[in-house]
Design an enzyme around this catalytic site. Structure first.
Site, PDB file in Angstrom:
ATOM      1  N   CYS A 123       0.801  -1.340   0.191  1.00  0.00           N
ATOM      2  CA  CYS A 123      -0.074  -0.013   0.018  1.00  0.00           C
ATOM      3  C   CYS A 123       0.890   1.105   0.026  1.00  0.00           C
ATOM      4  O   CYS A 123       2.201   1.340  -0.263  1.00  0.00           O
ATOM      5  CB  CYS A 123      -1.053   0.123   1.214  1.00  0.00           C
ATOM      6  SG  CYS A 123      -0.152   0.188   2.850  1.00  0.00           S
ATOM      7  N   CYS A 195      -3.808  -0.754  -2.469  1.00  0.00           N
ATOM      8  CA  CYS A 195      -4.148   0.762  -2.617  1.00  0.00           C
ATOM      9  C   CYS A 195      -4.198   1.255  -4.070  1.00  0.00           C
ATOM     10  O   CYS A 195      -3.385   0.565  -4.953  1.00  0.00           O
ATOM     11  CB  CYS A 195      -3.131   1.432  -1.981  1.00  0.00           C
ATOM     12  SG  CYS A 195      -2.767   3.413  -2.166  1.00  0.00           S
ATOM     13  N   CYS A 202       3.535   0.278  -8.875  1.00  0.00           N
ATOM     14  CA  CYS A 202       3.878  -0.988  -8.570  1.00  0.00           C
ATOM     15  C   CYS A 202       5.158  -1.283  -9.431  1.00  0.00           C
ATOM     16  O   CYS A 202       4.808  -1.429 -10.933  1.00  0.00           O
ATOM     17  CB  CYS A 202       2.939  -2.031  -8.470  1.00  0.00           C
ATOM     18  SG  CYS A 202       3.478  -3.625  -7.875  1.00  0.00           S
TER      19      CYS A 202
END
Length: 269
Positions: A123, A195, A202
């Site tokens: 997150c 999230c 990412c």
């Protein structure tokens, strides 16, 4: 004849909702990860208008929910309620014959595995959601997985996260927040983003892990009218625990994980 003819009985709700081929495909895709409409249209090769129509049917039946993205409010994520699917599916068998009554899928722990799967939860702050997921996975996994967590912009562990997890019998007070760069180069079987913002940043991990997204709002941004964040943290912990339970079931029935060797000189935390 005083008895009602069997043909007059409507089919169970789950069959009416999930029996359509496209709706079944939508449920299958959402059972793996929360998705946006454009992702579902690409995966299923169907026009957006048709996908949106059937998503609306599933939402009306309580099998699917929608939430605006915290990264871009113009987007929305759809997620499946696997618990409700299990309840309706259990009732479906019983509606045909009492001997076909099914038990709802347990939300408990997975069986130990010879080679644990490696799972990374992400997150933004690594201060609540991903920490909760890591802790629940370690607590419920019984050695079936190696769970880790990190954030794109780490900040101190939120005291409400510590308090709520303590109510679940899990002590996370001594844990520290970590930057996702700490795990760069490591191999994982699953990378789970909790999230919307961190999903967009990412990084790629070696070995092509399965990428899963859970669109869960930051509980720290949802205090009640008195400014108390505790209710939001309780809701988040309950949702994360449920999702982790189903993830463990998914891992339990997946092919054996690959053997991972950390990069030379890199310590596994």
């Amino acid at each position: 004849m005083g008895k009602r003819a069997a043909g007059q009985l409507p089919p169970p709700e789950f069959l009416r909702l999930a029996g359509h081929a496209l709706r079944w495909q939508l449920l299958r895709e959402l059972s793996r990860s929360d998705r946006q409409v454009h992702e579902l249209t690409a995966l299923l090769g169907q026009p957006q208008s048709l996908v949106s129509y059937h998503l609306a049917k599933l939402r009306a039946g309580g099998l699917v929910s929608m939430r605006r993205s915290s990264a871009d409010g113009r987007d929305a994520y759809y997620s499946i309620d696997l618990t409700r699917c299990g309840e309706l599916l259990a009732a479906t068998g019983a509606s045909l014959h009492p001997g076909l009554r099914l038990a709802p899928p347990p939300g408990g722990s997975a069986e130990p595995a010879a080679a644990p799967s490696r799972v990374l939860f992400l997150c933004t702050g690594n201060s609540a959601r991903s920490q909760m997921a890591e802790a629940f996975a370690q607590h419920l996994g019984r050695g079936a997985i190696e769970a880790y967590s990190a954030g794109s912009h780490p900040k101190p562990l939120h005291p409400s996260a510590v308090a709520v997890m303590g109510e679940h019998g899990i002590d996370i007070a001594g844990r520290s927040s970590k930057h996702l760069g700490l795990f760069a180069g490591q191999r994982f079987d699953y990378v789970v983003s909790l999230c919307d913002r961190v999903r967009e940043v990412c990084p790629e991990f070696p070995g092509h892990p399965e990428l899963i997204h859970w669109s869960i709002a930051d509980p720290a941004s949802q205090p009640d009218r008195d400014g108390d964040p505790s209710p939001a943290f309780h809701r988040t912990a309950a949702e994360v625990a449920t999702r982790v339970g189903f993830l463990l079931a998914l891992i339990q029935h997946a092919p054996p994980p690959r053997q991972h060797t950390p990069p030379q000189g890199q310590k596994v935390h």
